[in-house]
Design an enzyme around this catalytic site. Structure first.
Site, PDB file in Angstrom:
ATOM      1  N   PRO A  12       0.793  -1.234   0.000  1.00  0.00           N
ATOM      2  CA  PRO A  12       0.000   0.000   0.000  1.00  0.00           C
ATOM      3  C   PRO A  12       0.825   1.284   0.000  1.00  0.00           C
ATOM      4  O   PRO A  12       1.878   1.364   0.622  1.00  0.00           O
ATOM      5  CB  PRO A  12      -0.809  -0.109   1.298  1.00  0.00           C
ATOM      6  CG  PRO A  12      -0.075  -1.105   2.132  1.00  0.00           C
ATOM      7  CD  PRO A  12       0.575  -2.056   1.197  1.00  0.00           C
ATOM      8  N   ASN A  13       0.281   2.243  -0.709  1.00  0.00           N
ATOM      9  CA  ASN A  13       0.802   3.616  -0.817  1.00  0.00           C
ATOM     10  C   ASN A  13       2.046   3.749  -1.691  1.00  0.00           C
ATOM     11  O   ASN A  13       2.512   4.859  -1.929  1.00  0.00           O
ATOM     12  CB  ASN A  13       1.078   4.222   0.577  1.00  0.00           C
ATOM     13  CG  ASN A  13      -0.184   4.239   1.434  1.00  0.00           C
ATOM     14  OD1 ASN A  13      -1.200   4.763   1.006  1.00  0.00           O
ATOM     15  ND2 ASN A  13      -0.134   3.636   2.611  1.00  0.00           N
ATOM     16  N   ARG A  20       5.251  11.082  -2.430  1.00  0.00           N
ATOM     17  CA  ARG A  20       4.959  10.698  -1.035  1.00  0.00           C
ATOM     18  C   ARG A  20       6.209  10.857  -0.159  1.00  0.00           C
ATOM     19  O   ARG A  20       7.211  10.178  -0.364  1.00  0.00           O
ATOM     20  CB  ARG A  20       4.541   9.226  -1.029  1.00  0.00           C
ATOM     21  CG  ARG A  20       4.353   8.654   0.336  1.00  0.00           C
ATOM     22  CD  ARG A  20       4.313   7.119   0.288  1.00  0.00           C
ATOM     23  NE  ARG A  20       4.110   6.600   1.621  1.00  0.00           N
ATOM     24  CZ  ARG A  20       4.357   5.362   1.989  1.00  0.00           C
ATOM     25  NH1 ARG A  20       4.819   4.485   1.126  1.00  0.00           N
ATOM     26  NH2 ARG A  20       4.150   4.979   3.229  1.00  0.00           N
ATOM     27  N   TYR A  25      11.333   8.739   1.154  1.00  0.00           N
ATOM     28  CA  TYR A  25      11.297   7.731   0.095  1.00  0.00           C
ATOM     29  C   TYR A  25      11.948   8.168  -1.218  1.00  0.00           C
ATOM     30  O   TYR A  25      12.037   7.373  -2.148  1.00  0.00           O
ATOM     31  CB  TYR A  25       9.840   7.309  -0.155  1.00  0.00           C
ATOM     32  CG  TYR A  25       9.196   6.699   1.071  1.00  0.00           C
ATOM     33  CD1 TYR A  25       9.684   5.507   1.599  1.00  0.00           C
ATOM     34  CD2 TYR A  25       8.124   7.307   1.714  1.00  0.00           C
ATOM     35  CE1 TYR A  25       9.114   4.940   2.739  1.00  0.00           C
ATOM     36  CE2 TYR A  25       7.539   6.748   2.844  1.00  0.00           C
ATOM     37  CZ  TYR A  25       8.042   5.570   3.355  1.00  0.00           C
ATOM     38  OH  TYR A  25       7.492   4.993   4.476  1.00  0.00           O
ATOM     39  N   ASN A  76       7.974  -5.570  -1.588  1.00  0.00           N
ATOM     40  CA  ASN A  76       7.985  -4.489  -0.603  1.00  0.00           C
ATOM     41  C   ASN A  76       6.580  -4.473  -0.010  1.00  0.00           C
ATOM     42  O   ASN A  76       5.651  -3.911  -0.599  1.00  0.00           O
ATOM     43  CB  ASN A  76       8.315  -3.138  -1.248  1.00  0.00           C
ATOM     44  CG  ASN A  76       8.393  -2.037  -0.189  1.00  0.00           C
ATOM     45  OD1 ASN A  76       7.982  -2.236   0.959  1.00  0.00           O
ATOM     46  ND2 ASN A  76       8.916  -0.884  -0.582  1.00  0.00           N
ATOM     47  N   HIS A 102      12.853  -2.757   1.350  1.00  0.00           N
ATOM     48  CA  HIS A 102      12.302  -1.481   1.805  1.00  0.00           C
ATOM     49  C   HIS A 102      13.185  -0.363   1.285  1.00  0.00           C
ATOM     50  O   HIS A 102      14.425  -0.473   1.326  1.00  0.00           O
ATOM     51  CB  HIS A 102      12.244  -1.415   3.327  1.00  0.00           C
ATOM     52  CG  HIS A 102      11.379  -2.473   3.918  1.00  0.00           C
ATOM     53  ND1 HIS A 102      10.003  -2.387   3.902  1.00  0.00           N
ATOM     54  CD2 HIS A 102      11.684  -3.664   4.478  1.00  0.00           C
ATOM     55  CE1 HIS A 102       9.507  -3.477   4.450  1.00  0.00           C
ATOM     56  NE2 HIS A 102      10.498  -4.279   4.802  1.00  0.00           N
ATOM     57  N   SER A 104      13.298   2.715   2.675  1.00  0.00           N
ATOM     58  CA  SER A 104      13.891   3.346   3.852  1.00  0.00           C
ATOM     59  C   SER A 104      14.491   2.268   4.759  1.00  0.00           C
ATOM     60  O   SER A 104      14.141   1.085   4.639  1.00  0.00           O
ATOM     61  CB  SER A 104      12.820   4.134   4.611  1.00  0.00           C
ATOM     62  OG  SER A 104      11.801   3.260   5.075  1.00  0.00           O
ATOM     63  N   ARG A 109      13.853   4.100  11.942  1.00  0.00           N
ATOM     64  CA  ARG A 109      12.606   4.864  11.993  1.00  0.00           C
ATOM     65  C   ARG A 109      11.812   4.532  13.265  1.00  0.00           C
ATOM     66  O   ARG A 109      12.371   4.015  14.222  1.00  0.00           O
ATOM     67  CB  ARG A 109      11.814   4.600  10.700  1.00  0.00           C
ATOM     68  CG  ARG A 109      12.617   4.988   9.439  1.00  0.00           C
ATOM     69  CD  ARG A 109      11.817   4.845   8.189  1.00  0.00           C
ATOM     70  NE  ARG A 109      10.639   5.704   8.200  1.00  0.00           N
ATOM     71  CZ  ARG A 109       9.592   5.564   7.370  1.00  0.00           C
ATOM     72  NH1 ARG A 109       9.616   4.616   6.445  1.00  0.00           N
ATOM     73  NH2 ARG A 109       8.569   6.375   7.438  1.00  0.00           N
TER      74      ARG A 109
HETATM   75  C1  DQA Z   1       8.455   0.912   3.441  1.00  0.00           C
HETATM   76  C2  DQA Z   1       8.600   1.078   4.945  1.00  0.00           C
HETATM   77  C3  DQA Z   1       7.279   0.850   5.663  1.00  0.00           C
HETATM   78  O1  DQA Z   1       7.445   1.024   7.069  1.00  0.00           O
HETATM   79  C4  DQA Z   1       6.240   1.844   5.185  1.00  0.00           C
HETATM   80  O2  DQA Z   1       4.990   1.583   5.775  1.00  0.00           O
HETATM   81  C5  DQA Z   1       6.134   1.915   3.699  1.00  0.00           C
HETATM   82  C6  DQA Z   1       7.342   1.807   2.896  1.00  0.00           C
HETATM   83  C7  DQA Z   1       9.738   1.269   2.677  1.00  0.00           C
HETATM   84  O3  DQA Z   1       9.851   0.888   1.515  1.00  0.00           O
HETATM   85  O4  DQA Z   1      10.620   1.941   3.227  1.00  0.00           O
HETATM   86  O5  DQA Z   1       5.074   2.154   3.168  1.00  0.00           O
HETATM   87  O6  DQA Z   1       8.136  -0.436   3.148  1.00  0.00           O
END
Ligand code: DQA
Length: 152
Positions: A12-13, A20, A25, A76, A102, A104, A109
């Site tokens: 998601p996202n 974003r 990112y 991811n 990931h 990040s 974090r």
């Molecule tokens: C993420 C890290 C996750 O904690 C976060 O919810 C994401 C992106 C990353 O690619 O760094 O949506 O997976």
């Protein structure tokens, strides 16, 4: 001979990448990431299939399908990393060699991002290299597939 098929799954996202939280990112879009992976795939001699979804069940279904049609999974899981028993169970059931990536570094974090439900069912995890995490993950997965018994 058909190339080794690998499913690249984005959670998601990640469709919002580029705009974003760019300070976390980066400015690379999901399309840019997939374009780079496609170039790498040609070099590595593998066939990639891509899916991004904001819905847990769709990601679970995609893993089920991949179990029958692919040899590996690059994922991811985004926020589902930290919440989804369903996605973890799907990967465990599929038995597909899986690399978790990931953008990040989740360990630098918030503490709720330090735990991954997916990590115990993955071969390994690459975290913190921005868009390069995907490219490193693909290489790691292909190396694993070409050297493991799973490929014989
Ligand atoms: C993420 C890290 C996750 O904690 C976060 O919810 C994401 C992106 C990353 O690619 O760094 O949506 O997976």
């Amino acid at each position: 001979m058909t190339a080794l098929a690998i499913l690249v799954l984005h959670g998601p996202n990640l469709n919002l990448l580029g705009g974003r939280e760019p300070e976390i990112y980066g400015k690379t879009t999901l399309q840019d990431i997939e374009d780079d992976l496609k170039l790498d795939a040609v070099q590595l001699g593998v066939e990639l299939r891509f899916l991004q979804s904001n819905h847990e069940g769709i990601l679970v279904d995609a893993v089920h399908t991949a179990a029958m049609t692919c040899r590996g999974l690059l994922i991811n899981p985004a926020a589902y990393t930290h919440t989804s028993v369903a996605l973890r169970d799907a990967i465990a059931a599929a038995g597909l060699p899986t690399v978790e990536v990931h953008l990040s570094n989740i360990y630098r974090r918030e503490s709720f991002r330090h735990f991954s439900y997916i990590a115990p069912v993955a071969i390994g995890q690459i975290s913190g290299f921005g868009a390069q995490s995907y490219r490193l993950g693909l290489r790691a997965l292909v190396t694993y597939l070409s050297t493991s018994d799973a490929n014989t």
